[in-house]
Write a protein that holds these residues in place. Structure first.
Motif, PDB file in Angstrom:
ATOM      1  N   HIS A  87       5.325  -5.427  31.160  1.00 56.07           N
ATOM      2  CA  HIS A  87       4.056  -3.848  31.090  1.00 56.07           C
ATOM      3  C   HIS A  87       4.126  -3.445  32.712  1.00 56.07           C
ATOM      4  O   HIS A  87       2.915  -3.199  33.316  1.00 56.07           O
ATOM      5  N   SER A  88       4.967  -3.853  33.509  1.00 54.14           N
ATOM      6  CA  SER A  88       4.403  -2.629  34.109  1.00 54.14           C
ATOM      7  C   SER A  88       5.374  -1.474  35.029  1.00 54.14           C
ATOM      8  O   SER A  88       7.041  -2.001  34.555  1.00 54.14           O
ATOM      9  N   PRO A  89       5.160  -0.713  35.508  1.00 53.35           N
ATOM     10  CA  PRO A  89       7.000   0.674  35.653  1.00 53.35           C
ATOM     11  C   PRO A  89       6.959   0.306  37.445  1.00 53.35           C
ATOM     12  O   PRO A  89       8.085   1.246  36.463  1.00 53.35           O
ATOM     13  N   ALA A  90       6.784  -1.153  37.867  1.00 51.65           N
ATOM     14  CA  ALA A  90       7.439  -0.357  39.067  1.00 51.65           C
ATOM     15  C   ALA A  90       7.140  -2.149  39.290  1.00 51.65           C
ATOM     16  O   ALA A  90       6.124  -2.579  39.346  1.00 51.65           O
ATOM     17  N   SER A  91       7.832  -2.840  40.606  1.00 47.86           N
ATOM     18  CA  SER A  91       7.953  -3.913  41.172  1.00 47.86           C
ATOM     19  C   SER A  91       8.441  -3.564  42.522  1.00 47.86           C
ATOM     20  O   SER A  91       8.965  -3.107  43.010  1.00 47.86           O
ATOM     21  N   THR A  92       7.519  -4.295  43.420  1.00 49.16           N
ATOM     22  CA  THR A  92       8.892  -4.662  44.497  1.00 49.16           C
ATOM     23  C   THR A  92       9.515  -5.271  44.945  1.00 49.16           C
ATOM     24  O   THR A  92      10.133  -5.716  44.266  1.00 49.16           O
ATOM     25  N   GLY A  93      10.223  -4.950  45.887  1.00 52.35           N
ATOM     26  CA  GLY A  93      11.831  -6.103  45.519  1.00 52.35           C
ATOM     27  C   GLY A  93      11.033  -7.740  46.330  1.00 52.35           C
ATOM     28  O   GLY A  93       9.904  -7.508  46.191  1.00 52.35           O
ATOM     29  N   THR A  94      12.260  -8.649  45.852  1.00 54.04           N
ATOM     30  CA  THR A  94      11.588  -9.946  45.941  1.00 54.04           C
ATOM     31  C   THR A  94      11.539 -10.117  47.797  1.00 54.04           C
ATOM     32  O   THR A  94      12.196  -9.588  49.040  1.00 54.04           O
ATOM     33  N   CYS A  95      10.706 -10.851  48.154  1.00 52.74           N
ATOM     34  CA  CYS A  95       9.830 -11.356  49.637  1.00 52.74           C
ATOM     35  C   CYS A  95       9.201 -12.335  49.109  1.00 52.74           C
ATOM     36  O   CYS A  95       9.652 -12.793  48.388  1.00 52.74           O
ATOM     37  N   PHE A  96       9.677 -12.982  51.221  1.00 55.19           N
ATOM     38  CA  PHE A  96       9.343 -14.867  51.636  1.00 55.19           C
ATOM     39  C   PHE A  96       7.828 -13.927  52.415  1.00 55.19           C
ATOM     40  O   PHE A  96       7.472 -15.479  52.637  1.00 55.19           O
ATOM     41  N   THR A  97       7.360 -13.217  52.313  1.00 53.93           N
ATOM     42  CA  THR A  97       6.085 -13.008  53.396  1.00 53.93           C
ATOM     43  C   THR A  97       5.325 -12.322  52.355  1.00 53.93           C
ATOM     44  O   THR A  97       5.446 -11.424  51.791  1.00 53.93           O
ATOM     45  N   GLY A  98       3.594 -12.557  51.767  1.00 58.53           N
ATOM     46  CA  GLY A  98       2.747 -11.633  51.797  1.00 58.53           C
ATOM     47  C   GLY A  98       2.308 -10.089  52.219  1.00 58.53           C
ATOM     48  O   GLY A  98       2.504  -8.976  51.642  1.00 58.53           O
ATOM     49  N   SER A  99       3.025 -10.194  53.803  1.00 60.64           N
ATOM     50  CA  SER A  99       2.731  -9.554  54.366  1.00 60.64           C
ATOM     51  C   SER A  99       4.438  -8.103  54.134  1.00 60.64           C
ATOM     52  O   SER A  99       3.601  -6.521  53.924  1.00 60.64           O
ATOM     53  N   CYS A 100       5.310  -8.770  53.244  1.00 58.50           N
ATOM     54  CA  CYS A 100       6.128  -7.664  52.908  1.00 58.50           C
ATOM     55  C   CYS A 100       6.206  -7.131  51.699  1.00 58.50           C
ATOM     56  O   CYS A 100       6.277  -6.236  51.870  1.00 58.50           O
ATOM     57  N   VAL A 101       5.404  -8.002  51.242  1.00 61.75           N
ATOM     58  CA  VAL A 101       4.737  -7.206  49.435  1.00 61.75           C
ATOM     59  C   VAL A 101       3.976  -5.874  49.562  1.00 61.75           C
ATOM     60  O   VAL A 101       4.431  -4.845  49.431  1.00 61.75           O
ATOM     61  N   LEU A 102       2.659  -5.606  51.058  1.00 63.74           N
ATOM     62  CA  LEU A 102       1.639  -5.444  50.713  1.00 63.74           C
ATOM     63  C   LEU A 102       2.555  -3.691  51.739  1.00 63.74           C
ATOM     64  O   LEU A 102       2.424  -2.473  52.039  1.00 63.74           O
TER      65      LEU A 102
END
Length: 214
Positions: A87-102
């Motif tokens: 249900h999503s047009p895009a996603s982040t890469g796989t991260c190991f920290t929240g700061s990486c996602v942001l």
């Protein structure tokens, strides 16, 4: 935050390019439900002679369960990914920290308020992935389409068969609310997401049809 806080007007769209294959979905689905029972059965079979003598080899059982929990946690993450990514047009890469996602470029690309999300609280460690959920999903009751606009963070800690789904409602470039959904093994991922949001979460498998959902 209820499903109503995730809604605003929009156009129906399903991201069929993100639909998993039946083999891919089936592999993770079977692994998710079978790994822990199979570990117990294997332990009981391998140490049957000792168990009959009252020597239960609990240390060995713990090792079997630890390995099974690792694979179960990965399977839980992958299944949740399939339900959300569909249900999503895009996603982040796989991260190991929240700061990486942001720090992922999709936040800027889709005008997702990373500062507000950080202020609301984001999982700090684990296997983490973020999604810009932008789709129309049928509600359970009343059975009408709901337009969903949210940034969703999925987090699993290896060896712990629990997956957290953190939903940040987004409207006009601002976070409107936060809801955390916790999926414990052996809960069915689609059913749990449906129960917690009031939306019918399912996955259409490429070349097959719908996967397990509500």
């Amino acid at each position: 935050m209820g499903s109503g806080e995730l809604m605003c007007s929009g156009v129906f769209s399903v991201y069929m390019a993100h639909a998993p294959s039946g083999i891919e979905f089936g592999f993770w689905f079977v692994l998710y439900f079978a790994a822990i029972p199979l570990a117990i059965i294997t332990w009981a079979w391998h140490y049957n002679a000792y168990i009959r003598k009252g020597q239960y080899k609990l240390r060995e059982l713990a090792v079997f369960l630890l390995i099974a929990a690792f694979f179960t946690s990965l399977a839980s993450f992958q299944l949740t990914h399939m339900y959300i990514y569909f249900h999503s047009p895009a996603s982040t890469g796989t991260c190991f920290t929240g700061s990486c996602v942001l720090s992922d470029p999709i936040l800027e690309r889709y005008h997702i308020p990373g500062g507000e999300i950080e202020g609301q609280g984001i999982p700090s460690f684990g296997i983490i992935k973020g999604y810009w959920m932008y789709d129309t999903i049928p509600m359970v009751s009343p059975a009408i389409p709901a337009n969903v606009r949210a940034f969703v963070v999925v987090r699993t800690v290896p060896f712990v068969p629990v997956t957290d789904v953190v939903v940040y409602g987004v409207k006009n470039g601002h976070v409107t609310g936060k809801k955390t959904i916790r999926i414990f093994w052996p809960m069915q991922v689609g059913k749990r997401l449906t129960q917690e949001t009031g939306l019918r979460f399912t996955v259409i498998l490429s070349g097959v049809g719908g996967g397990p959902g509500a």
